[in-house]
Enzyme design. Structure first.
Site, short mmCIF file in Angstrom:
data_model
loop_
_atom_site.label_atom_id
_atom_site.label_comp_id
_atom_site.label_asym_id
_atom_site.label_seq_id
_atom_site.Cartn_x
_atom_site.Cartn_y
_atom_site.Cartn_z
N CYS A 379 0.84 -1.20 0.00
CA CYS A 379 0.00 0.00 0.00
C CYS A 379 0.88 1.25 0.00
O CYS A 379 1.48 1.57 -1.02
CB CYS A 379 -0.98 -0.04 1.17
SG CYS A 379 -2.35 1.11 0.98
N HIS A 514 -3.52 -5.08 -0.10
CA HIS A 514 -3.03 -5.62 1.18
C HIS A 514 -3.07 -7.15 1.10
O HIS A 514 -4.08 -7.77 1.44
CB HIS A 514 -3.91 -5.15 2.34
CG HIS A 514 -3.66 -3.74 2.75
ND1 HIS A 514 -2.76 -3.40 3.73
CD2 HIS A 514 -4.19 -2.57 2.29
CE1 HIS A 514 -2.74 -2.08 3.88
NE2 HIS A 514 -3.59 -1.57 3.02
N GLU A 516 -1.88 -9.34 2.95
CA GLU A 516 -2.01 -10.02 4.25
C GLU A 516 -3.44 -10.38 4.60
O GLU A 516 -3.70 -11.31 5.38
CB GLU A 516 -1.39 -9.17 5.37
CG GLU A 516 -2.13 -7.88 5.70
CD GLU A 516 -1.69 -6.67 4.90
OE1 GLU A 516 -1.86 -5.53 5.38
OE2 GLU A 516 -1.19 -6.86 3.77
#
Length: 544
Positions: A379, A514, A516
């Site tokens: 990001c 993102h 994750e």
């Protein structure tokens, strides 16, 4: 006929209700049941989107664009499922919904009250989340006795009354503290917490006892008698070396027996073999790498919960411990690279908001780029890698983001005023738009360029879906110059730059999304896994 498990907490917060709910869900799912989880948050915010990460920890983003509590991240990681907007709600959302209906006249002139209207709205959302599921686990945030939680507890009480005892289990997570001076565990806080719950009208069927030392048989019996639960329904929950061991510990302590008995389930043993192997790799891995984790919310590691967990998943897949060397980006600005980052196998620059610490992050990016150290920017970490490249390779000294300088003459990162959101609606945002819900949120497609590191990481997939949480975008006006100077745009989403790489670098990747948020213990995110692999290769090359 959906069955419901309600998880409440007593004595104090942060006992691990979320991990408990996720662990119970994992065991039930591994027996073949269709399980989902819901988190009820008693605070008045509409969602955690505008909360400081230092106040509340990370904001988790679902595929359908909801900004939710970080516990939803645990649920997804443990159950290996995608959850959505209906799996988390707050008191703010409940009151907003009820008052909106009242303004429209939907209550036909009735006086709006907590009972039945607020409780009815909560109940409706619980049943909606449970549709089509064998089991819905519902976690209530906060602690029994908090004034904010009373309408939710009343809802739980009513649901048990309506559905009957064969379709509802109440699990209460409580603390059994160890008093060092006395040299013993104390059950009184648990007794008082259960008394408070019973005063409200809820009798727990199971006690999860959080403790630092093993719970002796006589104390289990004492808790069972004083709290009116069966002996086999007092489950010990000690601190574990990894949260992923908790379901295995529960299984070992016999948690399935009372669940099977009460819900009249088939006596099926959960299939936890693969899970067990991964947990063993987390606890005692074969290899080890060190990653410099550059961020600015380091005072509370919960701010980066999904990312630290995603690195654990990648490590488990590679049988490698990923040691995080936490680096405050402001320290880099003050002390320099050598003193702060030192000798590492990879550098990760995480997401974040605001101008504080960005120069330090760019120093870390330059260090990774020039010294051929594996780099992953997420990001803001991608946006800063573009600014760093524009400044130090293209020589555009004033290259900047309008987030840091709205009047910048070289807006490499800029604000798109109009965009189509995840649900297909047109959104308009400006510098003065309200902060809540005006970001690009949720899963968007990313078209991957063949032959790139990203293409390789995702196993040759041409289109992937990853989740976003950001307001600013890479400015396509600079794309041609950046590409001519050796930057590769390896991912795009409807013309927007999604991923960048450096041509003359062994492994340098910046992603706007993102990654994750989609990483799971049994299914690590490909870009984070590829980064961990690159760090391991780098370490092996350095030691040769």
């Amino acid at each position: 006929m959906t069955k419901y498990i309600f998880v409440t907490g007593g004595v104090l917060s942060s006992l691990g209700k979320g991990i408990t709910a996720a662990s119970v869900g994992t065991l039930l799912k591994q027996t073949g049941l269709n399980v989902s989880i819901l988190k009820m948050d008693p605070y008045l915010n509409m969602d955690p989107g505008t909360m400081s990460p230092l106040e509340h920890g990370e904001v988790f983003v679902t595929a359908d664009g909801a900004e939710t509590d970080l516990d939803l991240g645990h649920y997804e990681r443990f159950l290996n499922v995608d959850l959505g907007k209906k799996n988390n709600f707050t008191t703010g959302q409940i009151y907003h919904s009820v008052l909106t209906k009242e303004r429209k006249g939907e209550y036909l002139g009735k006086t709006i009250q907590v009972i039945p209207h607020i409780v009815g709205e909560v109940k409706q959302r619980i049943f909606e989340a449970g549709k089509g599921k064998d089991v819905l686990i519902v976690e209530l945030g906060g602690t029994v006795g908090d004034i904010e939680g009373l309408p939710f507890l009343e809802t739980i009480r009513q649901i048990k009354h309506e559905l009957g005892s064969e379709r509802v289990i109440n699990i209460h997570v409580t603390l059994v503290p160890y008093i060092k001076a006395a040299g013993e565990l104390k059950t009184k806080p648990t007794q008082h917490s259960v008394q408070e719950l019973r005063r409200i009208g809820i009798t727990p069927h199971m006690i999860i006892a959080r403790c630092e030392k093993p719970l002796p048989k006589e104390l289990r019996k004492k808790i069972a008698v004083s709290c009116d639960v069966d002996m086999d329904s007092v489950i010990e929950c000690m601190d574990a070396p990894t949260i992923y061991q908790v379901p295995l510990n529960f299984l070992k302590d016999g948690i399935m027996n009372p669940l099977i008995k009460r819900f009249r389930l088939a006596e099926t043993e959960p299939k936890m073999e693969e899970w067990d192997i991964l947990v063993k790799r987390i606890i005692a891995p074969r290899d080890e790498v060190t990653i410099a984790f550059v961020g600015k919310y380091l005072g509370l590691k919960e701010s980066y919960k999904s990312l630290t967990e995603a690195l654990i998943h990648a490590g488990a897949a590679l049988d490698t411990r990923i040691d995080l060397h936490w680096v405050d980006s402001e320290d880099i600005e003050e002390k320099g690279i050598e003193e702060t980052i030192g000798d590492v196998d990879g550098i990760l620059v995480a997401g974040g908001f605001g101008v504080r610490g960005v120069e330090g992050k760019m120093m870390a990016i330059r260090h990774a780029r020039e010294n051929k150290i594996p780099y992953l920017g997420i990001c803001l970490g991608m946006q800063l890698s573009l600014i760093e490249y524009a400044r130090n390779v293209l020589g555009i000294e004033e290259a900047n983001s309008v987030e840091f300088d709205p009047e910048t003459k070289e807006p490499v990162i800029y604000l798109i005023d109009e965009f189509i959101d995840q649900s297909g609606k047109k959104q308009v945002r400006t510098h003065t738009s309200p902060l809540g819900g005006t970001m690009r949120l949720g899963a968007y497609p990313c078209e991957i360029k063949e032959g790139t590191k990203l293409f390789e990481a995702y196993g040759g997939k041409k289109i992937i879906y990853e989740r976003h949480r950001h307001r600013y975008e890479a400015n396509p006006a600079y794309r041609e110059r950046l590409e001519k100077a050796g930057l590769i745009v390896s991912g795009e989403s409807n013309g927007l730059i999604e991923a960048v790489e450096v041509k003359e670098h062994p492994w340098f990747l910046g992603v706007q999304f993102h990654p994750e948020f989609t990483s799971r213990l049994q299914n690590p995110n490909p870009s984070i896994l590829a980064f961990a692999k690159a760090a391991l290769c780098y370490k092996n090359e350095q030691s040769d």
